[in-house]
Design a protein around this motif. Structure first.
Motif, PDB file in Angstrom:
ATOM      1  N   SER A 132       0.812  -1.225   0.000  1.00 36.02           N
ATOM      2  CA  SER A 132       0.000   0.000   0.000  1.00 36.02           C
ATOM      3  C   SER A 132       0.845   1.276   0.000  1.00 36.02           C
ATOM      4  N   GLN A 175       3.102   1.626  -2.278  1.00 35.00           N
ATOM      5  CA  GLN A 175       3.318   1.808  -3.717  1.00 35.00           C
ATOM      6  C   GLN A 175       2.037   2.262  -4.424  1.00 35.00           C
ATOM      7  N   GLN A 176       0.914   1.636  -4.063  1.00 34.88           N
ATOM      8  CA  GLN A 176      -0.393   2.007  -4.610  1.00 34.88           C
ATOM      9  C   GLN A 176      -1.458   1.522  -3.639  1.00 34.88           C
ATOM     10  N   ARG A 231      -3.478   1.072 -11.015  1.00 30.96           N
ATOM     11  CA  ARG A 231      -3.684   2.184 -10.075  1.00 30.96           C
ATOM     12  C   ARG A 231      -4.072   1.708  -8.683  1.00 30.96           C
ATOM     13  N   LEU A 232      -4.467   0.437  -8.587  1.00 33.73           N
ATOM     14  CA  LEU A 232      -5.034  -0.095  -7.356  1.00 33.73           C
ATOM     15  C   LEU A 232      -4.918  -1.611  -7.391  1.00 33.73           C
ATOM     16  N   ARG A 290      -3.738   2.607   2.351  1.00 35.44           N
ATOM     17  CA  ARG A 290      -2.781   3.473   1.670  1.00 35.44           C
ATOM     18  C   ARG A 290      -1.712   3.834   2.705  1.00 35.44           C
ATOM     19  N   THR A 307      -7.604   7.048  -5.917  1.00 39.64           N
ATOM     20  CA  THR A 307      -6.663   6.728  -6.993  1.00 39.64           C
ATOM     21  C   THR A 307      -6.402   7.928  -7.887  1.00 39.64           C
TER      22      THR A 307
END
Length: 111
Positions: free
Chosen positions: A21, A23-24, A55-56, A85, A110
């Motif tokens: 989390s 990183q993305q 993105r997720l 996140r 995002t």
């Protein structure tokens, strides 16, 4: 067609959710095999995994197989979604939700 949503376990939760989390964003669906609403939510999560690819990340955790993780994160019922996140939960939703609501939740985190 293989699932776009991998299972996460107690053994790899820190690496695949908490560490990842940073990183993305990582969305975790807490579910159980006997949960009807979980089965209804799963195709929608598959669609979101495709739509938000890159993105997720979306993972699923069986609360019966990893009750310690569910307890640690305050999961009281299934399905429950938590968005991580930077190592922490930044959003949380319980129960089945319409596609538009889920998409808006994911878009908020995002952008």
């Amino acid at each position: 067609m293989p699932s776009r949503i991998p299972d996460v376990t107690a053994a790899d939760f820190v690496e695949r959710v908490i560490t990842a989390s940073f990183q993305q964003p990582v969305l975790v669906e807490y579910w159980a095999p006997w949960c009807g609403p979980c089965r209804l939510l799963f195709p929608l999560l598959e669609k979101m995994a495709q739509e938000f690819a890159g993105r997720l990340s979306i993972m699923k955790l069986d609360v019966e197989a990893a009750p310690d993780i569910a307890e640690r994160y305050g999961v009281r019922g299934v399905p429950q979604l938590q968005l991580f996140r930077d190592g922490v939960v930044v959003a949380e939703k319980s129960g089945l939700m319409p596609e538009a609501n889920l998409r808006e939740l994911l878009l908020q985190h995002t952008r």
